[in-house]
Design an enzyme around this catalytic site. Structure first.
Site, short mmCIF file in Angstrom:
data_model
loop_
_atom_site.label_atom_id
_atom_site.label_comp_id
_atom_site.label_asym_id
_atom_site.label_seq_id
_atom_site.Cartn_x
_atom_site.Cartn_y
_atom_site.Cartn_z
CE LYS A 1 39.00 105.47 -39.04
NZ LYS A 1 40.50 105.13 -39.00
CD GLU B 1 43.85 110.55 -33.81
OE1 GLU B 1 43.67 110.99 -32.68
OE2 GLU B 1 43.15 109.56 -34.52
CE LYS C 1 34.85 108.72 -25.37
NZ LYS C 1 36.25 108.86 -25.22
CB CYS D 1 39.69 104.99 -33.24
SG CYS D 1 39.80 107.06 -33.63
#
Length: 464
Positions: A265, A151, A323, A262
């Protein structure tokens, strides 16, 4: 097509709702009965713009359903997505694939006919081989194919990213699986590029993409530091290099460092995979280390702006999530900055449009308020950490009038320095010259414990 999605976290829920909106029949399953009950009641476990309406529309149309019975969901599915979490493994940084492999075991026991089993979770190179081995060992005669389909959904823009993607990457050497996956994504054609690769290449694409974007962020942050020492402006530098079509303007916004679910890690997982394969990713290792160091330095920036100490001072924080347009607090720079401020004896008051429920669980010791104005009340300094649109049009004179001090540390360069100075702020951005008000305010310092003891009579001028 009949689609089963295992895992209703961020990726699974968004993907399931979007596949249903393309006209497929989608069943999403998860072991968390409470989360499934909430989804059935129309309550979203995450904040993502437009997701609630998308889910409601497709549930009402009968194309999207939620349950806890994996075997039921898999029974008639032509495509089965594994979309469970792959967090960093405690202690060594490797991706924890326990949930992925558990799904493979359960799927093996539930298969009734040919199915394409897709790893949608972000997984290290070679994971698809291990999933296939599990399935083959448990169901040697069953017809199936294992495919990688990473994804590329940005939190805050995930639905648009799904429906108008830069590319769709499908990793398989199986022609039947390739046809099934092409048919699944056919509603997005024309206009969408579908890239077929080998399975291992597809797995690596995701990690490589995130590492490269993190590298761009790390690079522009270092250039911002250089600009401050060279009396240059990072806005001009970023614009100048971003006009080069080989580089591009995206991910060249200086800030306090990257965070989220994301990049941190995935970078660590890539580093570990590269080490295991005997091809260390030295540049990526450096980016990861520099990013952690930067977050810690960003707290010192605010402390220095307050004269070298924040003990007894009230610091107002605008923005907590990593964010905007998400409630995700994972690896947010705000966590590092606020923790350092608390350790130095500051009182912290914070507001975030969506992230305060998540933040309370992580930082219960700070005060949460309902608006930017409430954050400013009596604050000696403001720290703007997340670039929410709501913070672009702040009433700066009104905020300044509520404050006890004049410091505004703008970690996202969201506020025009001239406007901040005109409102009476000592504005400190990233990679640009500080803008000072005509008449610096004075700060009454509170000495003693974090919660405040006595107020010293001395007044400390705003730092030069």
């Amino acid at each position: 097509m009949h689609v089963a999605i295992i895992g209703v976290g961020y990726v699974g829920l968004v993907s399931g709702a979007c596949f249903a909106d393309l006209g497929h029949s989608v069943r999403c399953v998860d072991r968390d009965a409470g989360r499934i009950a909430a989804l059935r009641a129309g309550r979203m476990p995450i904040y993502e713009p437009h997701l609630e309406a998308l889910v409601a529309r497709n549930v009402a149309a009968g194309r999207l359903g939620f349950g806890t019975d994996l075997a039921e969901a898999v029974r008639d599915a032509e495509v089965i997505f594994i979309a469970v979490g792959t967090p960093a493994r405690r202690g060594d940084g490797h991706a924890d694939l326990a949930h992925v492999f558990a799904c493979a075991h359960e799927i093996a026991g539930a298969l009734t006919g040919y199915a394409v089993i897709v790893t949608k979770s972000t997984v290290p190179v070679g994971t698809g081989d291990r999933v296939e081995h599990i399935l083959r060992s448990l169901r040697p005669q069953a017809p199936f194919a294992v495919v990688s389909n990473p994804e590329f959904l940005r939190e805050g823009a995930a639905i648009a990213d799904f429906k108008t993607p830069d590319r769709i990457v499908i990793g398989t050497a199986d022609e039947r699986a390739r046809a099934v996956m092409h048919n699944l994504y056919r509603p997005l054609e024309p206009g969408t590029r579908i890239l077929f690769t080998g399975r291992r290449s597809a797995e690596l694409v995701k990690y490589a993409a995130n590492a490269f974007l993190a590298l761009k962020i790390g690079f522009i942050n270092e250039m911002a530091d250089l600009c401050e020492q060279a009396d240059a402006d990072i806005h001009d530098v970023a614009h100048g290099i971003g006009l080069d079509r080989r580089i591009g303007a995206r991910f060249l916004q200086a800030g306090p460092g990257f965070g989220g679910s994301c990049f941190p890690k995935d970078i660590q997982a890539l580093i570990k995979s590269a080490q295991d394969l005997g091809a260390p990713a030295r540049i990526v290792e450096t980016v990861a280390a520099a990013n952690e160091q930067r977050k810690r330095r960003m707290a010192r920036r605010l402390i220095q702006a307050c004269g070298g100490s924040v003990r007894g001072l009230t610091i107002g924080v605008l923005g907590l999530t990593f964010k905007p347009n998400t409630d995700d607090m994972r690896e947010s720079p705000a966590l590092t900055i606020i923790t350092a401020l608390l350790d130095e004896g500051a009182e912290v008051r914070a507001f975030d449009p969506e992230g305060m429920a998540q933040a309370r669980a992580l930082m219960p010791e700070i005060t949460y308020v309902a608006s930017a104005e409430a954050v400013a009340e009596g604050a000696h300094a403001l720290a703007l950490i997340t670039e929410w649109d709501a913070f672009r049009d702040l009433d700066l004179p009104r905020l300044r009038g509520r404050m006890a001090g004049d410091v505004l540390v703008d970690y996202r360069n969201l506020i025009a320095p001239e406007a901040a100075a005109e409102a009476g702020f000592h504005h400190i951005g990233i990679g640009c010259r500080p803008a000072r008000p005509a008449a610096p305010a004075q700060i009454a310092r509170v000495r003693g414990s974090r919660r405040g003891a006595r107020i010293d009579s001395e007044l400390a001028a705003s730092p030069a």
